[in-house]
Design a protein around this motif. Structure first.
Motif, PDB file in Angstrom:
ATOM      1  N   PRO A 293       0.831  -1.209   0.000  1.00 12.14           N
ATOM      2  CA  PRO A 293       0.000   0.000   0.000  1.00 12.14           C
ATOM      3  C   PRO A 293       0.863   1.256   0.000  1.00 12.14           C
ATOM      4  O   PRO A 293       1.855   1.342   0.729  1.00 12.14           O
ATOM      5  N   ARG A 294       0.502   2.202  -0.816  1.00 16.45           N
ATOM      6  CA  ARG A 294       1.338   3.390  -0.994  1.00 16.45           C
ATOM      7  C   ARG A 294       1.558   4.168   0.309  1.00 16.45           C
ATOM      8  O   ARG A 294       2.679   4.626   0.591  1.00 16.45           O
ATOM      9  N   ASP A 295       0.514   4.333   1.134  1.00 17.85           N
ATOM     10  CA  ASP A 295       0.692   5.117   2.355  1.00 17.85           C
ATOM     11  C   ASP A 295       1.616   4.415   3.338  1.00 17.85           C
ATOM     12  O   ASP A 295       2.421   5.055   4.032  1.00 17.85           O
ATOM     13  N   ASP A 296       1.547   3.075   3.385  1.00 15.82           N
ATOM     14  CA  ASP A 296       2.437   2.333   4.278  1.00 15.82           C
ATOM     15  C   ASP A 296       3.872   2.414   3.783  1.00 15.82           C
ATOM     16  O   ASP A 296       4.811   2.542   4.575  1.00 15.82           O
ATOM     17  N   PHE A 297       4.037   2.374   2.455  1.00 17.38           N
ATOM     18  CA  PHE A 297       5.394   2.447   1.905  1.00 17.38           C
ATOM     19  C   PHE A 297       6.019   3.808   2.189  1.00 17.38           C
ATOM     20  O   PHE A 297       7.162   3.889   2.672  1.00 17.38           O
ATOM     21  N   VAL A 298       5.293   4.889   1.909  1.00 13.28           N
ATOM     22  CA  VAL A 298       5.840   6.234   2.098  1.00 13.28           C
ATOM     23  C   VAL A 298       6.129   6.498   3.572  1.00 13.28           C
ATOM     24  O   VAL A 298       7.117   7.159   3.918  1.00 13.28           O
ATOM     25  N   ALA A 299       5.277   5.962   4.462  1.00 13.51           N
ATOM     26  CA  ALA A 299       5.512   6.147   5.892  1.00 13.51           C
ATOM     27  C   ALA A 299       6.750   5.399   6.359  1.00 13.51           C
ATOM     28  O   ALA A 299       7.457   5.844   7.275  1.00 13.51           O
ATOM     29  N   THR A 300       7.032   4.273   5.713  1.00 15.11           N
ATOM     30  CA  THR A 300       8.179   3.443   6.111  1.00 15.11           C
ATOM     31  C   THR A 300       9.462   3.876   5.414  1.00 15.11           C
ATOM     32  O   THR A 300      10.539   3.894   6.018  1.00 15.11           O
ATOM     33  N   VAL A 301       9.346   4.223   4.116  1.00 13.97           N
ATOM     34  CA  VAL A 301      10.521   4.621   3.327  1.00 13.97           C
ATOM     35  C   VAL A 301      10.223   5.964   2.651  1.00 13.97           C
ATOM     36  O   VAL A 301       9.946   6.030   1.447  1.00 13.97           O
ATOM     37  N   PRO A 302      10.268   7.062   3.424  1.00 12.64           N
ATOM     38  CA  PRO A 302       9.937   8.365   2.834  1.00 12.64           C
ATOM     39  C   PRO A 302      10.953   8.859   1.817  1.00 12.64           C
ATOM     40  O   PRO A 302      10.616   9.634   0.916  1.00 12.64           O
TER      41      PRO A 302
END
Length: 358
Positions: A228-237
């Motif tokens: 999921p895009r929001d989980d990815f950006v939160a984990t690897v900004p």
């Protein structure tokens, strides 16, 4: 009575031409053609025995009721350009055998009912979010994808094809969704293939659509469903190097190439940086050999089924004998899913598969 359709299925499953099978059985090609097309309705027992030996199939298989054959248009094959007709027909015939096995098991157990939704009107990424919401998993990583799919009524089988041309395929039959995975590939690629096929099941429902656009939509669905895009950006900004992606790929159980693409689609990577990382992936050989590979996921459903059968001292050989198929066909269909992976740290987040004996 002799069932000519079953002879055709067995021949295609073994990837034999009529000429080759006739030679192996010691009969003429004309005789074989007449038998397989039904012109010779009751071939001599000696001839049937010779065909059975050549195909390594029990004689009984050829005297059972008709099988529901899978037409090519009913399934989604990804690599049609590199897939030969013989490989395609063998995979389709594996699907026929899987349906026989599934019918046998369904008569004896209450398996999870399908819980997919029709998302044909949704954009692939929106569809992935919608299905995650429907299944109550939000944006959390999926630690065990096969377990999740089986809990939601998807029948998952393996393909023992020792080549990469048959990626995976899926189909609907009598309201039941089926997914077939080529376990010749890496565990990460198999997970992506499984999610890709779920995309086909909910986006296209195998209504005859095919082509690059359809495959691209299934890829978009798989990418958004697994990461999921929001989980990815939160984990690897921010991504400074390929090592950052390699370090984080185990969170979502995808290949470093797939995660790099997700980083680009999420706006974390520029076009130039994405191309540079793709070059590094290729130069390091990560397209064929995954760095820090994950353990392959196993089937929970099939493990439970055969544990229950063993309580009555029923083995795979017993099941094969009842179905009139070789034992190696059952091994091919579920053997690639027998290893129990334990990817992820929160297996309780996924609904447990329920299995009750009828």
């Amino acid at each position: 009575m002799f069932n000519s359709g079953r002879l055709s299925i067995a021949r295609k499953r073994r990837q034999l031409t009529k000429k080759t099978l006739a030679e192996k059985a010691g009969i003429s090609q004309l005789t074989l053609t007449r038998i397989e097309t039904g012109q010779t309705q009751e071939p001599e027992e000696e001839t049937v025995s010779a065909l059975a030996r050549a195909l390594s199939y029990p004689v009984d298989f050829f005297y059972l009721e008709d099988c529901e054959e899978l037409p090519p248009e009913a399934v989604s094959f990804r690599s049609l350009s590199s897939l030969t007709a013989r490989q395609r027909d063998s995979a389709l015939s594996a699907g026929v055998i899987a349906h026989l096995l599934d019918d046998w098991v369904t008569q004896r157990f209450n398996l999870p009912q399908p819980d997919l939704v029709d998302l044909r009107d949704e954009h692939p990424e929106a569809a992935a979010i919608a299905l995650r919401r429907h299944w109550g998993i939000g944006s959390k990583p999926i630690p065990h994808l096969i377990k999740l799919l089986e809990a939601k009524g998807v029948r998952v089988f393996s393909l023992s094809e020792s080549n990469k041309n048959v990626d995976a395929f899926s189909c609907w039959r009598n309201g039941i969704p089926y997914v077939f995975l080529n376990t010749f590939k890496s565990a990460e690629r198999s997970r992506f293939d499984a999610a890709h096929e779920v995309g086909h099941l909910v986006l296209h429902l195998h209504g005859g659509a095919s082509g690059r656009m359809v495959e691209r939509e299934a890829d978009q669905f798989a990418s958004a469903f697994l990461v999921p895009r929001d989980d990815f950006v939160a984990t690897v900004p921010v991504v400074h190097s390929l090592e950052e992606l390699i370090k984080n790929k185990s969170r979502w159980g995808v290949s470093v190439a797939a995660l790099t693409r997700t980083a680009f689609d999420s706006g974390v990577l520029s076009d130039w940086h994405y191309r540079e990382l793709c070059k590094q992936i290729s130069s390091r050989g990560y397209r064929t050999k995954e760095p820090f590979p994950m353990k392959r996921e196993g089937s929970v459903l099939w493990k439970k089924v055969f544990e229950e059968l063993w309580k009555d001292r029923l083995t795979r050989d017993h099941v094969a004998a009842e179905l009139g198929i070789p034992s190696d066909e059952i091994t091919s269909l579920i053997g690639g899913l027998s290893s129990e992976g334990n990817h992820g740290s929160n297996p309780g987040a996924i609904a447990k598969t329920r299995l009750r004996v009828v």
